[in-house]
Design an enzyme around this catalytic site. Sequence first.
Site, PDB file in Angstrom:
ATOM      1  N   HIS A  64       0.766  -1.050  -0.078  1.00 37.77           N
ATOM      2  CA  HIS A  64      -0.125  -0.083  -0.038  1.00 37.77           C
ATOM      3  C   HIS A  64       0.960   1.295  -0.008  1.00 37.77           C
ATOM      4  CE1 HIS A  64      -3.937   2.194   1.093  1.00 37.77           C
ATOM      5  NE2 HIS A  64      -3.014   2.908   1.646  1.00 37.77           N
ATOM      6  N   ASP A  72      -1.525 -10.184   1.166  1.00 35.75           N
ATOM      7  CA  ASP A  72      -0.627  -9.278   0.090  1.00 35.75           C
ATOM      8  C   ASP A  72      -1.683  -8.557  -1.034  1.00 35.75           C
ATOM      9  OD1 ASP A  72       1.444  -8.010  -1.263  1.00 35.75           O
ATOM     10  OD2 ASP A  72       1.987  -9.905  -2.384  1.00 35.75           O
ATOM     11  N   GLU A  78       0.515  -1.661   4.395  1.00 39.79           N
ATOM     12  CA  GLU A  78       1.369  -0.440   4.242  1.00 39.79           C
ATOM     13  C   GLU A  78       2.779  -0.444   5.096  1.00 39.79           C
ATOM     14  OE1 GLU A  78      -0.125   4.076   4.237  1.00 39.79           O
ATOM     15  OE2 GLU A  78      -1.288   2.679   5.557  1.00 39.79           O
TER      16      GLU A  78
END
Length: 848
Positions: free
Chosen positions: A765, A816, A825
């Site tokens: 992310h 994932d 993230e």
Amino acid sequence: MKQETIVLIVGAGPAGLATSACLNLKNVPNIVLEKEDCYASLWQKRAYDRLKLHLAKQFCELPHMPFPKNLPTFVPKNVFVQYLDDYVSCFNLDPLCERSVVHASFDPNCGKWSVKVKNTLSGTDEVYVARFLVVASGENGEGYVPSIPGLDSFGGEVMHSSSYENGKRFENKNVLVVGSGNSGMEIAFDLSNWGAKTSIVIRSPVHVLTERIVQLGMILLKYLPLDHVDNVVLMLSKLKYGNLSSYGIPKPTKGPFYLKWSTGRSPVIDVGTIDKIKAKEINSQSCFLCSLPVGWLVGLLCLVWFALLASSEMDSFPSFLTSSTTLVLLLLLLFSPCNAYPAAKHGTFGHHRRPRFASHNYRDALTKSIMFFEGQRSGKLPPNQRISWRKDSGLTDGSAAHDIFEVGLSNYELKSQCLKWVLLFGALNGNARILLGQWKVGFPMAFTTTMLSWSVIEFGGLMKGELQNAKQAIRWPLIISSKPLLIQTPFMFRVGDATKDHACWERPEDMDTPRTVIKIDKNTPGTEVAAETAAALAAASLVFRKSDPTYSKILARRAIRVFEFADKHRGAYSIGLRPYVCPYYCDFSGYQDELLWGAAWLHKATRNPTYLSYIQANGNTLGADETDNTFGWDNKHVGARILLSKAFLVQNVQPLHDYKSHADNFICSLIPGTPSSTAQYTPGGLLFKMNDSNMQYVTSTSFLLVTYAKYLTQSHKVVNCGGATITPKKLRTFAKKQVDYLLGDNPMKMSFMVGYGPRYPLRIHHRGSSLPSVSSHPAKIQCSSGFSIYNSQSPNPNILIGAIVGGPDQNDRFPDQRSDYEQSEPATYINAPLVGSLAYFAHSFGQL
């Protein structure tokens, strides 16, 4: 004060430091005593400017730490002192300075030494009890001025060589150097170069060799008997210098290496003095305790004479060891880096650590964990940027005046006082960027900087070539103005609009969302932000104290001012500025932990007793004894306890003794099987605190474990958890398991560091990583255009090397998915603590 240990080492020169390092590697408790106010005092305080190691560097390196390959063959004094500094840091050495040994005696009944010591700093007496005593006072520890006829009537200046720095002030003066050892010969050469009218007295026969001849001899000693080597080097010396007896320099009857082995006497390693004697630029005279020609001297008499620990009568034997003392173990360590010779054939030098087996390349992981910070940079990127797909961004952050007026700042000029506060953590004019898309947040960024600095402070000496990269990662968010800092100045801590930012998925190079600037001041306080900023500045000042002292002092001064602001104007920023900071970076733990944390760092950085008094007076009200055992960007209590425990454990600051108990309570809460263990773990063994970015707690906790293990080792302590003894080794083992899980030893066989190992997250992310780079797609990607990629299953086109993601859930599962920000993230505050742990393990397994 009475203290007991296994091994007591007297002398913190290279020999004493090397002995302590070897014992530390074997986890043997030891204490080093040094009578001077610093370690290696001969090198730091009593060595002349032009001094170099007289032997090639490979014969002078200390155990387990070779010299860097880029150093010259014959290492200069200042570089060797830096090497010793790195050695002390690398092996966690902490000699007790200003301790003068008065008397030592051995008690055969208990089999221990009792050593009486005078603490010359405090004036108090101390007693140390040890099973073994190591005397590492060195062969050149004391300067000796002999009784010489004519000296009493000499009217000029008399100086011992240990006080000589250079010959600048002796230009055109007559100078007589008495003694023709290495120091005498080199000082005579230096004086002549400075224009002094130099004479030298050759007091006894000496061998004269070049550096290269000695280097060759050292190599040959590995393969040939000593007498054969002597024959070779004497032949080469004769070819180089001829017969020197006609110049008043007679040759001994025994060979140079034999004399070194049998008597400790070193040959003269010529630096150019012989050529000057032959050219009559230096006058030489051979005599033994002859009357000195003092009538013509108007300058300096430089005495060069050292008492060597070599005679059978032990003339230079340490005075605190009386003749009646029974020596059970006394090691006279005569290791001197500029006079070290092997004793016989096949002798070895430069002990190297035998690498233990490691399932991971911690060095590679360290390199990548630091490189990650380059991928997070904002602003004008430098030419040596290694994450090449990133380009300049955020160059105009905060430049629009309306950005300031929107939050009520009125009469402050953006690029003077108010901007300066912003630049403390790169909130304006684009330096560091923190998590959450394109908006920059000073609170967690400050914590990142503190933890990076702590990593370097504790383990920077192990990082080798990565140290400069780590320092650059610390310096990047610390762009500060040189103008004076005013306490009443507003403090900018955030740039950007989180809500509007989350409505876009665009590259940082393209960002066009509002760059709103948020401040704290006395009317809208943010104690936690300011106190964490003070901690970061104070910690960073320690990182740069030696390499950039001016910058370090600026950081320390700013830390003091910012902490004053934090303490004077108390209030949580989550209250006064809630619409701007919540729900993303609300402060849930209150600001008390940051005040304790900030004071702890200022106490460490400034050594000002004011902060110790502050901690004593306010510690409990600030939560020092609370049982919150989570350490991260929001809650610093545990970190403060560990940091303050060092002052008690290592530096013997008695008022902070409770922090050892506080730190132990945290340890006991972590270790499974102890009565007070409360920590939760996944089936695969990963510490689990929460679903959202759990890996930050893994990396921060692992760092605290290896750091506290270091403090316990230095102080020869353990942790007691309700009858269970937790040793430093067990803490390191526990930390290693957490780090190994992160690197791939887990049920998914996946590394959670991007770019490390054969399998790692592919869809993190991260806007910049997930969208085509500017190089491959020069056209601007509009605000909402990137969501088509955001929602796709395609791997990120740009590899954000070293990024550590939030990690698996409580069942070790990791999908994932780019949209799963809780697990996918990365963040700077996840990486920062891991840097120190990786440096430690890379060194421990011989990878650094």
